[in-house]
Design a protein around this motif. Structure first.
Motif, mmCIF file in Angstrom:
data_model
loop_
_atom_site.group_PDB
_atom_site.id
_atom_site.type_symbol
_atom_site.label_atom_id
_atom_site.label_comp_id
_atom_site.label_asym_id
_atom_site.label_seq_id
_atom_site.Cartn_x
_atom_site.Cartn_y
_atom_site.Cartn_z
ATOM 1 N N ALA A 42 35.156 51.983 43.066
ATOM 2 C CA ALA A 42 34.816 50.724 43.734
ATOM 3 C C ALA A 42 33.309 50.418 43.667
ATOM 4 O O ALA A 42 32.910 49.267 43.490
ATOM 5 C CB ALA A 42 35.274 50.774 45.184
ATOM 6 N N GLU A 43 32.486 51.460 43.765
ATOM 7 C CA GLU A 43 31.033 51.257 43.763
ATOM 8 C C GLU A 43 30.538 50.630 42.459
ATOM 9 O O GLU A 43 29.464 50.041 42.424
ATOM 10 C CB GLU A 43 30.278 52.587 43.950
ATOM 11 C CG GLU A 43 30.690 53.402 45.162
ATOM 12 C CD GLU A 43 31.843 54.335 44.841
ATOM 13 O OE1 GLU A 43 32.983 53.900 45.073
ATOM 14 O OE2 GLU A 43 31.615 55.449 44.352
ATOM 15 N N GLU A 44 31.325 50.813 41.383
ATOM 16 C CA GLU A 44 30.863 50.316 40.077
ATOM 17 C C GLU A 44 31.207 48.843 39.856
ATOM 18 O O GLU A 44 30.736 48.227 38.901
ATOM 19 C CB GLU A 44 31.529 51.114 38.941
ATOM 20 C CG GLU A 44 31.304 52.613 38.996
ATOM 21 C CD GLU A 44 32.326 53.385 38.146
ATOM 22 O OE1 GLU A 44 32.257 54.629 38.149
ATOM 23 O OE2 GLU A 44 33.178 52.741 37.492
ATOM 24 N N ALA A 45 32.042 48.293 40.739
ATOM 25 C CA ALA A 45 32.603 46.965 40.493
ATOM 26 C C ALA A 45 31.540 45.870 40.386
ATOM 27 O O ALA A 45 31.587 45.020 39.483
ATOM 28 C CB ALA A 45 33.620 46.626 41.578
ATOM 29 N N LYS A 46 30.557 45.908 41.285
ATOM 30 C CA LYS A 46 29.561 44.834 41.312
ATOM 31 C C LYS A 46 28.692 44.843 40.054
ATOM 32 O O LYS A 46 28.433 43.796 39.462
ATOM 33 C CB LYS A 46 28.692 44.976 42.578
ATOM 34 C CG LYS A 46 28.143 43.651 43.041
ATOM 35 C CD LYS A 46 27.601 43.725 44.440
ATOM 36 C CE LYS A 46 26.720 42.503 44.663
ATOM 37 N NZ LYS A 46 26.029 42.550 45.956
ATOM 38 N N THR A 47 28.263 46.018 39.667
ATOM 39 C CA THR A 47 27.446 46.148 38.448
ATOM 40 C C THR A 47 28.230 45.670 37.237
ATOM 41 O O THR A 47 27.693 44.963 36.374
ATOM 42 C CB THR A 47 27.044 47.627 38.228
ATOM 43 O OG1 THR A 47 26.613 48.155 39.473
ATOM 44 C CG2 THR A 47 25.954 47.761 37.195
ATOM 45 N N ALA A 48 29.507 46.058 37.190
ATOM 46 C CA ALA A 48 30.349 45.677 36.056
ATOM 47 C C ALA A 48 30.487 44.159 35.974
ATOM 48 O O ALA A 48 30.292 43.558 34.916
ATOM 49 C CB ALA A 48 31.718 46.329 36.179
ATOM 50 N N ALA A 49 30.793 43.540 37.115
ATOM 51 C CA ALA A 49 30.954 42.079 37.132
ATOM 52 C C ALA A 49 29.633 41.396 36.813
ATOM 53 O O ALA A 49 29.592 40.393 36.093
ATOM 54 C CB ALA A 49 31.487 41.632 38.491
ATOM 55 N N GLY A 50 28.533 41.965 37.327
ATOM 56 C CA GLY A 50 27.206 41.387 37.114
ATOM 57 C C GLY A 50 26.768 41.421 35.661
ATOM 58 O O GLY A 50 25.893 40.650 35.237
ATOM 59 N N ALA A 51 27.362 42.306 34.877
ATOM 60 C CA ALA A 51 26.997 42.415 33.457
ATOM 61 C C ALA A 51 27.631 41.300 32.627
ATOM 62 O O ALA A 51 27.305 41.127 31.457
ATOM 63 C CB ALA A 51 27.422 43.777 32.916
ATOM 64 N N LEU A 52 28.553 40.563 33.253
ATOM 65 C CA LEU A 52 29.232 39.481 32.532
ATOM 66 C C LEU A 52 28.626 38.137 32.956
ATOM 67 O O LEU A 52 28.099 37.998 34.060
ATOM 68 C CB LEU A 52 30.740 39.510 32.825
ATOM 69 C CG LEU A 52 31.426 40.835 32.488
ATOM 70 C CD1 LEU A 52 32.847 40.865 33.042
ATOM 71 C CD2 LEU A 52 31.439 41.075 30.974
ATOM 72 N N ASP A 53 28.778 37.138 32.060
ATOM 73 C CA ASP A 53 28.072 35.876 32.262
ATOM 74 C C ASP A 53 28.621 34.978 33.364
ATOM 75 O O ASP A 53 27.874 34.253 34.009
ATOM 76 C CB ASP A 53 28.080 35.073 30.941
ATOM 77 C CG ASP A 53 27.229 35.776 29.880
ATOM 78 O OD1 ASP A 53 26.351 36.576 30.282
ATOM 79 O OD2 ASP A 53 27.448 35.530 28.685
ATOM 80 N N GLY A 54 29.941 34.975 33.571
ATOM 81 C CA GLY A 54 30.506 33.991 34.484
ATOM 82 C C GLY A 54 30.583 32.635 33.790
ATOM 83 O O GLY A 54 30.401 32.569 32.570
ATOM 84 N N PRO A 55 30.890 31.544 34.448
ATOM 85 C CA PRO A 55 31.052 31.377 35.907
ATOM 86 C C PRO A 55 32.433 31.811 36.417
ATOM 87 O O PRO A 55 32.698 31.701 37.594
ATOM 88 C CB PRO A 55 30.884 29.866 36.088
ATOM 89 C CG PRO A 55 31.425 29.287 34.803
ATOM 90 C CD PRO A 55 31.085 30.280 33.729
ATOM 91 N N LEU A 56 33.278 32.325 35.474
ATOM 92 C CA LEU A 56 34.613 32.749 35.889
ATOM 93 C C LEU A 56 34.797 34.212 35.508
ATOM 94 O O LEU A 56 34.408 34.631 34.413
ATOM 95 C CB LEU A 56 35.661 31.867 35.184
ATOM 96 C CG LEU A 56 37.109 32.007 35.619
ATOM 97 C CD1 LEU A 56 37.301 31.545 37.055
ATOM 98 C CD2 LEU A 56 38.033 31.214 34.688
ATOM 99 N N TRP A 57 35.359 34.983 36.432
ATOM 100 C CA TRP A 57 35.666 36.390 36.161
ATOM 101 C C TRP A 57 37.167 36.616 36.335
ATOM 102 O O TRP A 57 37.777 35.947 37.173
ATOM 103 C CB TRP A 57 34.931 37.309 37.145
ATOM 104 C CG TRP A 57 33.458 37.422 36.909
ATOM 105 C CD1 TRP A 57 32.806 38.442 36.285
ATOM 106 C CD2 TRP A 57 32.441 36.492 37.310
ATOM 107 N NE1 TRP A 57 31.441 38.203 36.259
ATOM 108 C CE2 TRP A 57 31.184 37.006 36.874
ATOM 109 C CE3 TRP A 57 32.437 35.256 37.964
ATOM 110 C CZ2 TRP A 57 29.971 36.356 37.090
ATOM 111 C CZ3 TRP A 57 31.235 34.602 38.172
ATOM 112 C CH2 TRP A 57 30.019 35.147 37.737
ATOM 113 N N VAL A 58 37.722 37.541 35.545
ATOM 114 C CA VAL A 58 39.121 37.904 35.734
ATOM 115 C C VAL A 58 39.174 39.391 36.074
ATOM 116 O O VAL A 58 38.581 40.215 35.378
ATOM 117 C CB VAL A 58 39.972 37.649 34.469
ATOM 118 C CG1 VAL A 58 41.457 37.777 34.797
ATOM 119 C CG2 VAL A 58 39.683 36.280 33.888
ATOM 120 N N VAL A 59 39.842 39.703 37.157
ATOM 121 C CA VAL A 59 39.938 41.093 37.600
ATOM 122 C C VAL A 59 41.368 41.555 37.354
ATOM 123 O O VAL A 59 42.320 40.971 37.863
ATOM 124 C CB VAL A 59 39.577 41.207 39.097
ATOM 125 C CG1 VAL A 59 39.613 42.661 39.546
ATOM 126 C CG2 VAL A 59 38.206 40.586 39.349
#
Ligand code: GDP
Ligand code: MN
Length: 411
Positions: A42-59
């Protein structure tokens, strides 16, 4: 052996991998996939998402089963949402990942017990114009690789096949010529693609065919294959399975094996070199020799019951191996009765008898047990069982054995 059982047995000699691993492989071949990051904690989730551009993410929950989007988590606190979620910010994506990790996802393909989610894939979200279905598989009838394509993507293809079979295009590729551009054009026109998409489709199908052959795949399913809002083709989901017997020449693929996704009984059996495959029925079978195992399953069906497993203890099984085999069968809560059917050739009947007794002493016996022994040392084997004090129903032959176990189980 009946065909469905044979297919079920065969299917289990495949190795599956996770979506994120399949996509990494697709990417390495130059196929279009989204950028993404895998998350184990769980701790890695924010860094992982932050490495992607957005504005949409798929989990996306990573389990060896499809239908995740429409799946449901078992545990309270996981909400009603399924295993594929769109997020509008890094924080939201991280929250979704945390919500899924460690929980049990139940989908149409996992069956009631569901599968624990131990890995999450966070992907750059795509805008979708259309969702389509594409698969490559080994067609056993023609002994060729087949393409299956449909405009009805993102849906359960079995349902499409049942209700609107005309919406599915399927053809096989002649191995002598291999993939040809006309194969790709046929798919493109059938999917209603236009302009540059046709060229992309011809290239992508060629790439998929190449990797399918090179990596000894059994099945490659892209559902959905999409046209993005920018008009390009992209593989939005990916399911791959490989021929286990070919893994010796693909160490890169073999490394991707995730044994936590596999049937624990099958895994245990493979440690003891037992040929075991879990099935859906209620009668556990312990047999020596694949042919006899198939005949045993057939005759159980003939008398109106279903086998719970395929189990071949092999020709030269030891007492320890037989004990393990018996333990694996009894650990299956579906098993309502056990049929031991041994023809002692190389295998001696007394060894089987000793193995069965050792196992029963260790794990107990809560269901009826029918034993049919024939061949080398049969008298000794029967004596060991009859003097053991165990509640065993003796059978004279295969027919007798099957009749007795079905009767004991069905009452
Ligand atoms: P499955 O349910 O296990 O087959 O998982 P999929 O990867 O196929 O995702 C399920 C559905 O989620 C897809 O059919 C899409 O409709 C949707 N989806 C997945 N990824 C994206 C994305 O990047 N953008 C959008 N808009 N929807 C997505
Ligand atoms: Mn899918």
């Amino acid at each position: 052996m009946s065909i469905p059982v044979l297919i079920a047995a065969k299917r289990d000699s495949f190795m599956n991998i996770h979506e994120y691993q399949a996509k990494a492989l697709l990417r390495s071949y130059g196929a279009p996939v989204s950028d993404g990051r895998v998350v184990l904690r769980a701790e890695e989730a924010k860094t992982a998402a932050g490495a992607l551009d957005g504005p949409l993410w798929v989990v996306k929950a990573q389990i060896h089963a499809g239908g995740r989007g429409k799946g449901k988590f078992k545990e309270a606190g996981a909400g009603d949402a399924g295993g594929v979620r769109l997020a509008k910010s890094v924080e939201e994506a991280a929250d979704e990942a945390k919500r899924m990790l460690g929980r049990t996802l139940v989908t149409k393909q996992t069956g009631a017990p569901g599968k624990q989610v131990n890995r999450i894939y966070i992907e750059d979200g795509s805008g979708i114009e259309t969702e389509m279905y594409l698969a490559l598989l080994v067609d056993r009838v023609t002994s060729r690789v087949s393409f299956v394509a449909s405009t009805e993507g993102g849906m359960d293809i079995e349902e499409v096949a049942a209700s609107t079979p005309e919406k599915i295009l399927s053809f096989s590729v002649d191995p002598a010529t291999g993939y040809q551009p006309f194969h790709g054009r046929r798919i493109a026109f059938n999917l209603g693609l236009t302009g540059a998409q046709i060229k992309q489709c011809v290239a992508l199908m060629g790439t998929l065919y190449k990797m399918f052959i090179e990596k000894d795949m059994e099945m490659l399913e892209i559902n959905p294959l999409i046209v993005t809002d920018k008009g390009d083709l992209k593989c939005l989901d990916a399911k791959m399975s490989f021929d286990s017997n070919a893994m010796y020449r693909h160490s890169d693929i073999a490394e991707l094996r995730d044994t936590t996704e596999e049937d624990s009984k099958e895994l245990e059996a493979s440690k003891y070199d037992l040929n075991y495959i879990a099935l859906d029925g209620e009668i556990g079978c312990m047999v020596n020799g694949a042919g006899l195992a198939m005949a045993t399953m057939d005759i159980i069906k003939l008398y109106g019951a279903e086998p719970a497993n395929f189990l071949d203890v092999g020709g030269g099984a030891t007492k320890e191996k037989v004990t393990e085999a018996f333990k694996i069968i009894t650990s299956d809560p579906q098993v309502k009765g056990i049929l031991v059917n041994i023809f002692g050739g190389i295998m001696r009947c007394d060894v089987i008898a000793e193995g069965v007794i050792a196992a029963v002493k260790e794990v107990g016996l809560k269901v009826p047990l029918v034993v049919r022994l024939e061949g080398t040392n049969v008298e000794k084997g029967k004596e060991i069982i009859s003097t053991s004090g165990l509640d065993v129903i003796a059978a004279d032959d295969l027919k007798d054995g099957a009749e007795k176990i079905v009767k004991a189980v069905k009452g």
